[in-house]
Design a protein around this motif. Structure first.
Motif, PDB file in Angstrom:
ATOM      1  N   GLU A  56      12.874 -16.391  15.454  1.00 50.55           N
ATOM      2  CA  GLU A  56      11.858 -16.588  14.414  1.00 50.55           C
ATOM      3  C   GLU A  56      12.304 -17.693  13.457  1.00 50.55           C
ATOM      4  OE1 GLU A  56       9.988 -14.188  10.556  1.00 50.55           O
ATOM      5  OE2 GLU A  56      11.473 -13.235  11.876  1.00 50.55           O
ATOM      6  N   PHE A  57      11.398 -18.573  13.104  1.00 53.80           N
ATOM      7  CA  PHE A  57      11.672 -19.614  12.121  1.00 53.80           C
ATOM      8  C   PHE A  57      11.325 -19.056  10.741  1.00 53.80           C
ATOM      9  CE2 PHE A  57      11.637 -23.931  14.511  1.00 53.80           C
ATOM     10  CZ  PHE A  57      12.533 -23.426  15.440  1.00 53.80           C
ATOM     11  N   LYS A  58      12.336 -18.875   9.908  1.00 52.74           N
ATOM     12  CA  LYS A  58      12.126 -18.284   8.588  1.00 52.74           C
ATOM     13  C   LYS A  58      11.479 -19.300   7.644  1.00 52.74           C
ATOM     14  CE  LYS A  58      15.888 -14.978   9.134  1.00 52.74           C
ATOM     15  NZ  LYS A  58      16.016 -15.233  10.577  1.00 52.74           N
TER      16      LYS A  58
ATOM     17  N   GLN B 143       1.458 -21.450   7.798  1.00 58.96           N
ATOM     18  CA  GLN B 143       1.503 -21.602   9.251  1.00 58.96           C
ATOM     19  C   GLN B 143       2.594 -22.559   9.718  1.00 58.96           C
ATOM     20  OE1 GLN B 143      -2.455 -22.938  10.045  1.00 58.96           O
ATOM     21  NE2 GLN B 143      -3.403 -20.956   9.619  1.00 58.96           N
TER      22      GLN B 143
ATOM     23  N   ASN C   1      16.100 -26.188  16.499  1.00 60.32           N
ATOM     24  CA  ASN C   1      16.464 -24.871  17.038  1.00 60.32           C
ATOM     25  C   ASN C   1      17.993 -24.781  17.123  1.00 60.32           C
ATOM     26  OD1 ASN C   1      16.146 -26.875  19.249  1.00 60.32           O
ATOM     27  ND2 ASN C   1      16.816 -25.188  20.562  1.00 60.32           N
TER      28      ASN C   1
ATOM     29  N   PRO D 230       6.021 -22.826   9.571  1.00 62.43           N
ATOM     30  CA  PRO D 230       7.186 -22.405  10.366  1.00 62.43           C
ATOM     31  C   PRO D 230       6.851 -22.143  11.828  1.00 62.43           C
ATOM     32  CG  PRO D 230       7.194 -21.298   8.247  1.00 62.43           C
ATOM     33  CD  PRO D 230       5.871 -21.988   8.358  1.00 62.43           C
ATOM     34  N   ASP D 231       5.773 -21.408  12.078  1.00 67.53           N
ATOM     35  CA  ASP D 231       5.437 -21.099  13.470  1.00 67.53           C
ATOM     36  C   ASP D 231       4.906 -22.325  14.196  1.00 67.53           C
ATOM     37  OD1 ASP D 231       5.251 -18.997  15.542  1.00 67.53           O
ATOM     38  OD2 ASP D 231       3.115 -19.512  15.491  1.00 67.53           O
ATOM     39  N   ALA D 232       4.202 -23.204  13.477  1.00 64.26           N
ATOM     40  CA  ALA D 232       3.695 -24.432  14.104  1.00 64.26           C
ATOM     41  C   ALA D 232       4.854 -25.309  14.574  1.00 64.26           C
ATOM     42  CB  ALA D 232       2.816 -25.197  13.120  1.00 64.26           C
TER      43      ALA D 232
ATOM     44  N   GLU E 288      16.196 -20.676  12.089  1.00 66.11           N
ATOM     45  CA  GLU E 288      16.443 -19.350  12.648  1.00 66.11           C
ATOM     46  C   GLU E 288      17.523 -18.614  11.849  1.00 66.11           C
ATOM     47  OE1 GLU E 288      16.253 -19.832  17.344  1.00 66.11           O
ATOM     48  OE2 GLU E 288      16.790 -21.681  16.294  1.00 66.11           O
TER      49      GLU E 288
ATOM     50  N   ARG F 293       7.925 -24.225  15.208  1.00 66.40           N
ATOM     51  CA  ARG F 293       8.591 -23.481  16.283  1.00 66.40           C
ATOM     52  C   ARG F 293       7.883 -23.715  17.615  1.00 66.40           C
ATOM     53  NH1 ARG F 293       8.056 -18.379  18.693  1.00 66.40           N
ATOM     54  NH2 ARG F 293      10.045 -17.509  19.439  1.00 66.40           N
ATOM     55  N   GLN F 294       6.565 -23.643  17.609  1.00 70.15           N
ATOM     56  CA  GLN F 294       5.813 -23.838  18.850  1.00 70.15           C
ATOM     57  C   GLN F 294       5.965 -25.272  19.370  1.00 70.15           C
ATOM     58  OE1 GLN F 294       4.509 -21.462  20.642  1.00 70.15           O
ATOM     59  NE2 GLN F 294       4.987 -19.920  19.068  1.00 70.15           N
TER      60      GLN F 294
END
Length: 241
Positions: A168-170, A228, A81, A230-232, A155, A234-235
């Protein structure tokens, strides 16, 4: 006191590179001659030392956890991040060794710093130019394919929201890992923005925490898993912030 620390930051930042200018030239000559081992040795010695000095003169204490999560059997893609200008020296000082970074094109225009970054294996990206961005991602992919790990901030810019959040993770940056089959290693950075940007870009003492999280395998991922990813990631990072 913060203004003096800020002045010291910039004096040290460029002063170190000026004092060690001969080392820079030696490394560039070695690179031109194809002597990558000499380049790696000089980069590994000087860049972490320079980065730790930046933290020391500004009173930043660095706490690092999870270095044992860095794969030893091949390259990986570190995904972190991005909250602060400090993030680059934090990772250059805090990981097991310095790695190339996908960096914004503005850094390529800074004298001396740009030359050290090229020796490190950084790739500069024009965020508003799609074709240039694709070329940058291809260059970064080639670096990982050659066996060297790489750092990305997916980001694309510093997140300016509250501590504990992330933008948001691109997906584009994750293609480096997917194309090479290299594992993604999430890195959570917390506390950096509060020591600089939150004080009007004045250096303030404090502690920054860097947590290297377990790697995520990308080899053999299905299309759905790739989508999935990028969001995985990020979480996973958000859970640590």
């Amino acid at each position: 006191m913060s203004i003096f620390r800020t002045i010291a930051l910039f004096v040290y930042l460029f002063g170190y590179m000026i004092v060690h200018y001969s080392v820079l030239c030696k490394a560039e000559r070695a690179l031109a001659a194809g002597d990558t081992e000499t380049v790696r040795r000089l980069v590994k010695k000087h860049i972490p030392h320079w980065s730790k000095g930046i933290l020391n003169v500004t009173g930043v204490r660095l706490s690092v956890e999870g270095l044992d999560n860095i794969p030893k059997d091949g390259p990986c893609v570190f995904v972190a991040n991005h909250r602060s200008y400090y993030d680059i020296p934090l990772l250059l000082a805090g990981l097991d060794e310095p790695y190339g970074i996908l960096a914004k094109e503005e850094l390529e225009k800074i004298p001396l710093l740009n030359r050290w970054m090229k020796l490190l294996g950084c790739v500069f990206v024009q965020r508003d130019d799609v074709r240039a961005s694709v070329r940058a991602l291809n260059d970064a992919t080639a670096i990982v394919e050659s066996g060297r790990s790489f750092i990305i901030f997916p980001e694309g810019t510093r997140y300016k929201g509250e501590e504990g959040g992330a933008g948001e993770f691109k997906a584009g940056a994750f293609r480096i890992a997917v194309k090479t089959g290299a594992p993604v290693v999430p890195v959570a950075i917390s506390g950096a923005r509060g020591l600089f940007e939150a004080h009007g870009n004045r250096a303030t003492p404090g502690t920054v925490y860097v947590r290297v999280l377990p790697p995520i395998r990308t080899a053999g991922m299905s299309r759905a898993e790739q989508k999935q990813l990028p969001d995985a990631v990020r979480q996973t990072i958000l859970a640590e912030l």
